[in-house]
Scaffold this motif. Structure first.
Motif, mmCIF file in Angstrom:
data_model
loop_
_atom_site.group_PDB
_atom_site.id
_atom_site.type_symbol
_atom_site.label_atom_id
_atom_site.label_comp_id
_atom_site.label_asym_id
_atom_site.label_seq_id
_atom_site.Cartn_x
_atom_site.Cartn_y
_atom_site.Cartn_z
ATOM 1 N N VAL A 9 0.817 -1.215 0.000
ATOM 2 C CA VAL A 9 0.000 0.000 0.000
ATOM 3 C C VAL A 9 0.854 1.270 0.000
ATOM 4 O O VAL A 9 0.329 2.368 -0.228
ATOM 5 C CB VAL A 9 -0.978 0.031 1.201
ATOM 6 N N LYS A 10 2.155 1.128 0.249
ATOM 7 C CA LYS A 10 3.041 2.298 0.209
ATOM 8 C C LYS A 10 3.423 2.660 -1.223
ATOM 9 O O LYS A 10 3.839 3.796 -1.493
ATOM 10 C CB LYS A 10 4.310 2.017 1.029
ATOM 11 N N THR A 11 3.305 1.712 -2.138
ATOM 12 C CA THR A 11 3.721 1.944 -3.527
ATOM 13 C C THR A 11 2.577 1.816 -4.536
ATOM 14 O O THR A 11 2.727 2.232 -5.683
ATOM 15 C CB THR A 11 4.816 0.946 -3.919
ATOM 16 N N THR A 12 1.465 1.228 -4.115
ATOM 17 C CA THR A 12 0.335 0.983 -5.012
ATOM 18 C C THR A 12 -0.935 1.528 -4.383
ATOM 19 O O THR A 12 -1.154 1.365 -3.181
ATOM 20 C CB THR A 12 0.169 -0.532 -5.278
ATOM 21 N N ASP A 13 -1.762 2.173 -5.193
ATOM 22 C CA ASP A 13 -3.030 2.712 -4.714
ATOM 23 C C ASP A 13 -3.841 1.591 -4.061
ATOM 24 O O ASP A 13 -4.186 0.598 -4.716
ATOM 25 C CB ASP A 13 -3.809 3.304 -5.889
#
Length: 469
Positions: free
Chosen positions: A286-290
């Motif tokens: 969730v830090k790199t992908t919506d």
């Protein structure tokens, strides 16, 4: 009428809740010794989507999902980190709630912890002993699986074909103590200084399977409507739950058993799991992908089917989600110049799409067919938004239905507000898309900006934008 595939009968059955208008639903939760990975999140998202559709259908859903906060893995991990088992549990329960909130999962009605129910677990085990379904060996208590006449029915195997030691919670020492290899632990005696509670059989802790039987019957009653979890829990966990619960109460434990499919990775579609080392933690992803894209990927696949997790599937999910959001933006923008009243013909098309959506979802929550109807509604919205004259009530009706139906899949639609910096970023994305001959993406960016009143002008000096007044 809603039909649900019942793992016990291996067929779709018409859904009839025990109490009209109310659904009592129990879903097995995580063992909280680490962050959840995408495979764990599949079950959480699948049953949250099912819950949302039941609520859409007018049911009050009592949704209970437990935390296993004491077992071998937790004891070993706590020692490794130099903290207590309760401290480890607190840490990863908080992480679970943070990660599932990011995936827009509704909070459970109740999240009981195994360690909060030790007295009830002891009473439950005592009653099984009194009825002859359990026996004590050196402070351990085991369940006599062969005494339960229909053991193996949920797994669709004869008891002789089921292998002893199928649970990761069974070891050679336990097997040597059992009357029968297929018997399973209800209570485990303390080893060394590990966490333990007093019981009639000495200090110890509950076995894995007994926890869910106690918590589901305590909070939802002896017979519940729906029990869910991953397909890997069908045996031994759910089989053992069924055996011990029905032995105690003399009643059917669950009316509808539901199991979700795996998340697979790689060319060989290998099951994602911590033991195989091929997992991706939600906490990191969730830090790199919506998070909305992750949620959309998992919620729009029918719950019993496997999900192939890879970069391509995420990109496809992102593109499809963008189509719905673009339609929402287009319609929202047209509200400002819409005429009064409505368009009866278009209103009827909207209602027909909604009816078709319900028919799809009533067929064992067929998410693929259901989301196809949402795409159809989005397309209708885009076409309507292009008309020279639109009617306010009809625009609002499409927006309301789009929001409601997308919401069942955990998608939160809202009007986007872009600053100049973000607009310039999108313009650069569009320029690159045109260079790559990806004209579909180029058009999508133009339409998304137009929906928010941003007009692009391609000139000899480059692309510039202006805001419509």
């Amino acid at each position: 009428m809603l039909k649900i595939y019942n793992t016990l009968t291996q067929k779709k059955e018409s859904f009839e809740p025990i109490h009209p208008g109310v659904v009592n639903m129990y879903v097995c939760g995580p063992t909280v010794y680490n962050y959840i990975h995408i495979g764990n999140a599949r079950s959480v998202v699948a049953f949250d989507t099912i819950r949302r559709y039941l609520e859409y259908g007018g049911y009050k859903v009592n949704y209970v999902s437990n935390f296993t906060d004491v077992d071998d893995k937790m004891i070993n991990e706590a020692k490794k980190e130099g903290i207590t088992v309760p401290q480890l549990a607190d840490k990863f329960i908080a992480a679970f709630k943070e990660d599932t909130k990011a995936l827009n999962v509704e909070p459970a009605t109740k999240n009981p912890r195994a360690t909060e129910n030790i007295p009830e677990i002891i009473d439950f085990v005592n009653e099984l002993i009194d009825k002859g379904y359990a026996y004590v060996v050196d402070g351990n208590v085991y369940y006599r699986a062969r005494k339960f006449d229909t053991y193996g029915l949920l797994a669709h195997e004869s008891i002789d074909d089921l292998e002893a030691g199928a649970s990761e919670h069974v070891n050679d020492e336990e097997t040597s103590q059992k009357e029968d290899p297929i018997d399973f632990a209800l209570w485990k005696t303390q080893k060394g200084d590990e966490i333990a509670w007093d019981s009639p059989w000495g200090k110890g802790r509950p076995g894995w399977h007994i926890e869910c039987s106690v918590m589901s019957t305590k909070y939802l009653g002896d017979t519940i409507d729906i029990h869910g979890g991953g397909i890997d829990l069908e045996f031994p966990h759910h089989e053992n739950e069924r055996a011990q619960s029905q032995a105690k109460t003399g009643k059917q434990f669950v009316n509808y058993w539901m199991h979700n499919g795996f998340v697979t990775v790689g060319e060989d579609n290998e099951k994602m799991s911590k033991s195989l080392g091929n997992f991706v933690m939600v906490h990191d992803l969730v830090k790199t992908t919506d998070p909305q894209v992750i949620r959309f990927l998992m919620s729009t696949t029918q719950y019993r089917r496997p999900i192939s997790y890879n970069a391509t599937s995420l990109e496809t999910a992102a593109a499809n989600l963008k189509k719905i959001q673009t339609a929402y933006n287009n319609l929202t923008y047209r509200l400002k110049d819409a005429d009064d009243y409505n368009d009866p013909k278009v209103d009827q098309e909207i209602r027909q799409i909604q009816a078709d959506f319900q028919d799809a979802m009533d067929d064992d929550f067929n998410a693929q067919n259901g989301i196809a109807k949402v795409y159809e509604l989005a397309k209708l919205g885009n076409v309507y938004a292009e008309r020279p004259v639109v009617f306010r009530d009809t625009v609002k009706l499409i927006l309301q239905r789009l929001t409601t139906l997308a919401g069942i899949f955990g998608v939160s639609l809202k009007a986007e507000k872009l600053d100049d910096h973000r607009i310039e970023e999108l313009i650069q994305e569009r320029i690159q898309a045109r260079k790559d001959h990806d004209f579909e993406k180029s058009d999508q960016i133009r339409e998304a900006l137009k929906a928010q009143g941003i007009i692009l002008e391609d000139t000899a000096q480059g692309t510039r934008f202006r805001r419509e007044s």
